[in-house]
Design a protein around this motif. Structure first.
Motif, PDB file in Angstrom:
ATOM      1  N   THR A 100       0.827  -1.205   0.000  1.00 10.02           N
ATOM      2  CA  THR A 100       0.000   0.000   0.000  1.00 10.02           C
ATOM      3  C   THR A 100       0.864   1.259   0.000  1.00 10.02           C
ATOM      4  O   THR A 100       0.595   2.218  -0.734  1.00 10.02           O
ATOM      5  N   ALA A 101       1.923   1.263   0.820  1.00  6.05           N
ATOM      6  CA  ALA A 101       2.820   2.422   0.871  1.00  6.05           C
ATOM      7  C   ALA A 101       3.497   2.649  -0.473  1.00  6.05           C
ATOM      8  O   ALA A 101       3.635   3.789  -0.930  1.00  6.05           O
TER       9      ALA A 101
ATOM     10  N   LYS B 271       3.394   6.434  -5.512  1.00  3.43           N
ATOM     11  CA  LYS B 271       3.334   6.624  -6.959  1.00  3.43           C
ATOM     12  C   LYS B 271       2.176   7.513  -7.389  1.00  3.43           C
ATOM     13  O   LYS B 271       2.127   7.952  -8.538  1.00  3.43           O
ATOM     14  N   VAL B 272       1.225   7.742  -6.495  1.00  2.98           N
ATOM     15  CA  VAL B 272       0.091   8.609  -6.833  1.00  2.98           C
ATOM     16  C   VAL B 272       0.179   9.869  -5.980  1.00  2.98           C
ATOM     17  O   VAL B 272       0.987   9.969  -5.066  1.00  2.98           O
ATOM     18  N   GLY B 273      -0.667  10.816  -6.274  1.00  2.00           N
ATOM     19  CA  GLY B 273      -0.633  12.073  -5.537  1.00  2.00           C
ATOM     20  C   GLY B 273       0.423  13.040  -6.034  1.00  2.00           C
ATOM     21  O   GLY B 273       0.574  14.117  -5.473  1.00  2.00           O
ATOM     22  N   THR B 274       1.144  12.649  -7.060  1.00  2.00           N
ATOM     23  CA  THR B 274       2.121  13.564  -7.633  1.00  2.00           C
ATOM     24  C   THR B 274       1.402  14.624  -8.466  1.00  2.00           C
ATOM     25  O   THR B 274       0.227  14.471  -8.825  1.00  2.00           O
TER      26      THR B 274
ATOM     27  N   ASP C 219      -2.140  14.724   1.526  1.00  2.00           N
ATOM     28  CA  ASP C 219      -2.804  13.428   1.720  1.00  2.00           C
ATOM     29  C   ASP C 219      -1.779  12.296   1.691  1.00  2.00           C
ATOM     30  O   ASP C 219      -1.821  11.376   2.516  1.00  2.00           O
ATOM     31  N   ARG C 220      -0.878  12.354   0.732  1.00  2.00           N
ATOM     32  CA  ARG C 220       0.118  11.298   0.606  1.00  2.00           C
ATOM     33  C   ARG C 220       1.011  11.236   1.847  1.00  2.00           C
ATOM     34  O   ARG C 220       1.279  10.142   2.369  1.00  2.00           O
ATOM     35  N   ASP C 221       1.457  12.385   2.327  1.00  2.00           N
ATOM     36  CA  ASP C 221       2.312  12.398   3.511  1.00  2.00           C
ATOM     37  C   ASP C 221       1.578  11.847   4.729  1.00  2.00           C
ATOM     38  O   ASP C 221       2.148  11.097   5.531  1.00  2.00           O
ATOM     39  N   LEU C 222       0.298  12.218   4.867  1.00  2.00           N
ATOM     40  CA  LEU C 222      -0.495  11.722   5.989  1.00  2.00           C
ATOM     41  C   LEU C 222      -0.638  10.200   5.918  1.00  2.00           C
ATOM     42  O   LEU C 222      -0.471   9.496   6.928  1.00  2.00           O
TER      43      LEU C 222
ATOM     44  N   PRO D 190      -3.816   1.712 -13.857  1.00  2.00           N
ATOM     45  CA  PRO D 190      -2.445   1.631 -13.369  1.00  2.00           C
ATOM     46  C   PRO D 190      -1.756   2.985 -13.427  1.00  2.00           C
ATOM     47  O   PRO D 190      -2.085   3.824 -14.260  1.00  2.00           O
ATOM     48  N   VAL D 191      -0.814   3.184 -12.521  1.00  2.00           N
ATOM     49  CA  VAL D 191      -0.090   4.454 -12.469  1.00  2.00           C
ATOM     50  C   VAL D 191       0.589   4.719 -13.806  1.00  2.00           C
ATOM     51  O   VAL D 191       1.201   3.852 -14.401  1.00  2.00           O
ATOM     52  N   GLY D 192       0.434   5.957 -14.320  1.00  2.00           N
ATOM     53  CA  GLY D 192       1.002   6.307 -15.610  1.00  2.00           C
ATOM     54  C   GLY D 192       0.048   6.034 -16.758  1.00  2.00           C
ATOM     55  O   GLY D 192       0.438   6.062 -17.911  1.00  2.00           O
ATOM     56  N   ALA D 193      -1.238   5.782 -16.438  1.00  2.00           N
ATOM     57  CA  ALA D 193      -2.194   5.438 -17.483  1.00  2.00           C
ATOM     58  C   ALA D 193      -2.373   6.555 -18.489  1.00  2.00           C
ATOM     59  O   ALA D 193      -2.684   6.301 -19.646  1.00  2.00           O
ATOM     60  N   VAL D 194      -2.175   7.827 -18.051  1.00  2.00           N
ATOM     61  CA  VAL D 194      -2.370   8.937 -18.969  1.00  2.00           C
ATOM     62  C   VAL D 194      -1.410   8.841 -20.152  1.00  2.00           C
ATOM     63  O   VAL D 194      -1.720   9.277 -21.249  1.00  2.00           O
TER      64      VAL D 194
END
Length: 401
Positions: free
Chosen positions: A153-154, A159-162, A218-221, A267-271
């Motif tokens: 999960t971490a 990888k998201v929230g960027t 959010d990511r840091d939390l 998936p991350v990077g789908a764009v």
């Protein structure tokens, strides 16, 4: 001469003494070879025993390197903070004590839910049989399984929230026609899986439209809360606190199931590869809900949650109702992104059914979960003809009690 010949006995003769010596030599050679084989077998057994002991020592000492790595990671993070760089760039290392109290596992990702359930069933059976040592061993296995889920999960959260991820979703919003199309996605059921109250839905849609769903804070939390959860797992393992483990397992399992929905949707990077806007919305919405759940993790763990006896029955009925509409996946879509919406709805119903049936002592539960696995596999590979077969098999099974 006759008397003299007789006195030599039956072993006399020109060749008698030579043949006896050869026979004795042959027997001695056979004995020597047998003894050599026995000695070789003993040496092989001793070597195998030494190898097993060495492997056991390496497994027992496996925590030491991790502790060293964790120490180096901590120093490195302090250095990065001093230089003004983010401290969350290194891969999360499992807590040292958790690794020391558990068997090493080969997979790098989280174990299957079936394995976790098997470990927990051993724990419950040992507690019921008043076998504290066996229960403690099973507890350590459950802790290791849950810790691996939190590590995965971490890794996903990092990888998201960027900024690029948020921009990709905000660019996709105009393709969703109206914000009401976001409301057609079953985010309310995802919130139900996470144990979130209904009012969070208004906050969710506001976050999706204004912020892209998920921001750096959010990511840091989430990463801080994940570290805190892993420390609590460590405490449950060391103190053998089964009550604490039960509360932690309920939350971690729900988070892992929902993160799986987000990862499967987009998936991350789908764009980069041109995933449809709906898939981007699913990923952003689900991840935002997970962030909201982490904001309330302390409340979740402090509350005693009563089991809803009808939750599994309702989730099963909802799954069958959604499967009845799955035939649309094999037809031309009515609107762009409809297949992604239909798949997501089925995946959410599967997750609800699995979570709701988890606490049940149900003889058909293993077969039921296998059908859920087959359904998800068919969706992953676009084998829509299999969905009808899964639906019929689920209808034949006795429903959850």
């Amino acid at each position: 001469m006759l008397v003299s010949f007789s006195s030599r006995g039956p072993e006399s003769g020109p060749h008698g003494p030579g043949e006896s010596a050869r026979q004795q030599a042959a027997r001695q050679e056979i004995v020597r070879q047998a003894e050599a084989k026995v000695a070789a077998a003993k040496r092989a057994a001793a070597a195998a025993e030494r190898a097993a002991e060495g492997q056991a020592r390496r497994a027992a000492q496996s925590a030491a390197p991790k502790s060293s790595k964790s120490s180096k990671s901590s120093k490195s993070k302090k250095g990065r903070k001093a230089r003004g760089r983010p401290a969350g760039s290194r891969r999360e290392q499992p807590p040292t004590n958790v690794s020391a109290y558990s068997q090493p596992k080969a997979p790098t990702g989280p174990p299957s839910l079936n394995r976790l359930v098997g470990d927990d069933q051993r724990r419950i059976a040992a507690l019921q049989a008043n076998q504290p040592a066996a229960a403690a061993a099973a507890l350590r296995d459950v802790v290791a399984d849950l810790d691996a889920m939190l590590v995965t999960t971490a890794n996903y959260v990092r990888k998201v929230g960027t900024r690029r991820s948020r921009q990709s979703f905000q660019q996709a919003i105009p393709e969703l026609v109206t914000v009401s199309e976001l409301r057609a996605l079953p985010f309310d059921e995802v919130a139900e899986i996470l144990g979130l109250p209904t009012p969070v839905m208004d906050d969710l849609f506001d976050r999706l439209v204004r912020k892209g769903g998920f921001v750096r804070t959010d990511r840091d939390l989430m990463l801080r809360e994940i570290r805190a959860l892993r420390q609590q797992l460590q405490r449950a393992s060391v103190t053998r606190d089964h009550g604490l483990l039960d509360r932690l397992m309920g939350f971690v399992l729900r988070i892992a199931q929902v993160i799986g929905l987000a990862a499967a949707a987009a998936p991350v990077g789908a764009v980069v590869v041109g995933e449809p806007a709906v898939a981007e919305a699913i990923m952003a919405g689900v991840t935002a809900l997970v962030a909201l759940a982490f904001q309330q993790v302390a409340t979740y763990l402090s509350q005693q949650r009563a089991h809803d006896k009808h939750a599994a029955t309702k989730a099963h009925a909802d799954l069958l109702a959604e499967l009845a509409k799955a035939g649309r996946l094999a037809t031309p879509p009515a609107y762009e992104g409809e297949p992604a919406v239909l798949r997501f709805r089925l995946e959410v119903r599967c997750a609800r059914a699995r979570i709701a049936s988890l606490p049940l002592a149900w003889p058909e539960k293993a077969q039921y979960w296998q059908e859920l696995d087959d359904l998800l596999l068919a969706l992953k590979h676009n084998e829509y003809e299999t969905l009808d077969l899964v639906q019929r098999r689920l209808e034949i099974l006795p429903p959850p009690p």
